[in-house]
Design an enzyme around this catalytic site. Structure first.
Site, mmCIF file in Angstrom:
data_model
loop_
_atom_site.group_PDB
_atom_site.id
_atom_site.type_symbol
_atom_site.label_atom_id
_atom_site.label_comp_id
_atom_site.label_asym_id
_atom_site.label_seq_id
_atom_site.Cartn_x
_atom_site.Cartn_y
_atom_site.Cartn_z
ATOM 1 N N ASN A 10 2.068 -28.127 8.954
ATOM 2 C CA ASN A 10 1.027 -28.672 9.828
ATOM 3 C C ASN A 10 0.993 -27.802 11.082
ATOM 4 O OD1 ASN A 10 -0.585 -30.158 11.547
ATOM 5 N ND2 ASN A 10 0.976 -31.706 11.980
ATOM 6 N N LYS A 12 -1.030 -27.930 13.580
ATOM 7 C CA LYS A 12 -1.545 -28.607 14.777
ATOM 8 C C LYS A 12 -2.622 -27.727 15.430
ATOM 9 C CE LYS A 12 3.029 -30.539 15.241
ATOM 10 N NZ LYS A 12 3.811 -31.547 15.931
ATOM 11 N N HIS A 96 -1.175 -38.989 11.517
ATOM 12 C CA HIS A 96 -0.086 -38.278 12.196
ATOM 13 C C HIS A 96 0.221 -38.987 13.516
ATOM 14 C CE1 HIS A 96 2.107 -35.146 14.314
ATOM 15 N NE2 HIS A 96 2.374 -34.643 13.123
ATOM 16 N N GLU A 98 0.698 -37.937 16.377
ATOM 17 C CA GLU A 98 -0.091 -37.460 17.527
ATOM 18 C C GLU A 98 -1.482 -38.090 17.515
ATOM 19 O OE1 GLU A 98 0.672 -33.296 16.825
ATOM 20 O OE2 GLU A 98 2.773 -33.693 17.331
ATOM 21 N N GLU A 168 7.884 -39.577 9.230
ATOM 22 C CA GLU A 168 8.069 -38.711 10.393
ATOM 23 C C GLU A 168 8.488 -39.553 11.595
ATOM 24 O OE1 GLU A 168 5.831 -34.812 9.873
ATOM 25 O OE2 GLU A 168 4.506 -36.151 10.964
ATOM 26 N N GLY A 174 8.863 -32.328 17.035
ATOM 27 C CA GLY A 174 8.748 -31.347 18.113
ATOM 28 C C GLY A 174 9.864 -31.435 19.138
ATOM 29 N N SER A 214 11.151 -31.786 13.072
ATOM 30 C CA SER A 214 12.051 -30.672 13.379
ATOM 31 C C SER A 214 12.758 -30.095 12.145
ATOM 32 C CB SER A 214 13.077 -31.074 14.449
ATOM 33 O OG SER A 214 12.411 -31.425 15.648
HETATM 34 C C1 PEP Z 1 4.707 -32.559 12.497
HETATM 35 O O1 PEP Z 1 3.908 -32.213 13.336
HETATM 36 O O2 PEP Z 1 4.323 -33.193 11.507
HETATM 37 C C2 PEP Z 1 6.117 -32.208 12.699
HETATM 38 C C3 PEP Z 1 7.009 -32.705 11.880
HETATM 39 O O3 PEP Z 1 6.406 -31.357 13.731
HETATM 40 P P1 PEP Z 1 7.789 -30.555 13.995
HETATM 41 O O4 PEP Z 1 8.235 -29.973 12.686
HETATM 42 O O5 PEP Z 1 7.432 -29.504 14.998
HETATM 43 O O6 PEP Z 1 8.773 -31.563 14.508
#
Ligand code: PEP
Length: 253
Positions: A10, A12, A96, A98, A168, A174, A214
């Site tokens: 992803n 973003k 998601h 966000e 998640e 992040g 992450s």
């Molecule tokens: C995501 O945006 O779905 C995500 C898991 O981000 P990151 O891997 O940067 O934590």
């Protein structure tokens, strides 16, 4: 039962069209010949059409980061599933954290988006996960239950065959703080049990549940070794083709 792993990136709000094409040219070489797992990248909307053309014939799937529920209409700033399909999109990330936490998307909007994606014949990746304060208050399963029940309410199992779920935890996105493989497995097992309750065990056994938060080359192998972890949704570490290709190959540095 063996579920076919999916490693999804992803991006973003990162990468212009030119940067996307440069990435794809390198990435396709790095993952050429991998056939025992599915690979997906989700660039921003602006790059989807050309990305779809560059990925054609490579086996790498194209994803989008969201979709509206309607085919068209007065919804300024939104993109419809039909438009995504024409660009060569296969997967659409829905719900998601966000979108939920920064843009105020609620469970009902997420249910409608999911419905629109399925209606267009695309495959939704439904994201669920608890915030830090919810985990610390012992409410992780309660949050996952609400998010899943509401997003999937009104669907029959036959409508949801191509569904993918991404667990998640918001506190791991992040932040560099990954859930331990045990924490991921515990949540995935809970989600699979809930899917079994809602739609039957056969259905639950077929659904792929990805871990996101992450993920990096250093932790992918341990996560993928867990029986209920069927893949990964990778944010930051999917932005560099070398790093993402190592994750795709479960190559711990
Ligand atoms: C995501 O945006 O779905 C995500 C898991 O981000 P990151 O891997 O940067 O934590």
């Amino acid at each position: 039962m063996a579920r076919f792993p999916l490693i999804a990136g992803n991006w973003k709000m990162h990468k212009t069209v030119t940067e996307t094409l440069n990435y794809i040219h390198r990435f396709r070489e790095l993952v050429a010949g991998i056939e025992d797992r599915e690979i997906m990248i989700a660039p921003p909307f602006t790059a989807l059409y050309l990305a779809g053309r560059e990925l054609a014939g490579t086996g790498i799937r194209l994803g989008a980061q969201n979709a509206h529920w309607a085919e068209q209409g007065a919804f300024t700033g939104e993109i419809s599933p039909v438009m995504l399909k024409e660009c060569g999109v296969t997967y659409v990330i829905i719900g998601h954290s966000e979108r939920r936490n920064v843009f105020g998307e609620n469970d009902e909007m997420i249910r409608k988006r999911l419905e629109g994606v399925l209606k267009a014949g695309l495959r939704p990746i439904l994201c669920v996960g608890e915030r830090l304060e919810e985990r610390e208050a012992g409410r992780t399963f309660e949050v996952l239950e609400r998010q899943i029940r509401e997003a999937l309410s009104g669907f029959a199992p036959g409508d949801l065959g191509e569904l993918v779920i991404a667990y998640e935890p918001v506190w791991a996105i992040g932040t560099g703080r990954t859930a331990t493989p045990e924490q991921a497995e515990e949540a995935h097992r809970y989600v699979r049990g809930l899917l079994g309750e809602l739609f039957g065990d056969d259905f639950a056994e077929k659904i792929r549940i990805l871990y996101g938060g992450s993920v990096k080359p250093e932790n992918i192998a341990q996560l993928m070794a867990r029986p209920d972890v069927d893949g990964a949704l990778v944010g930051g570490a999917s932005l560099d083709p070398e790093t993402f290709s190592r994750i795709v190959k479960y190559e711990t540095l």
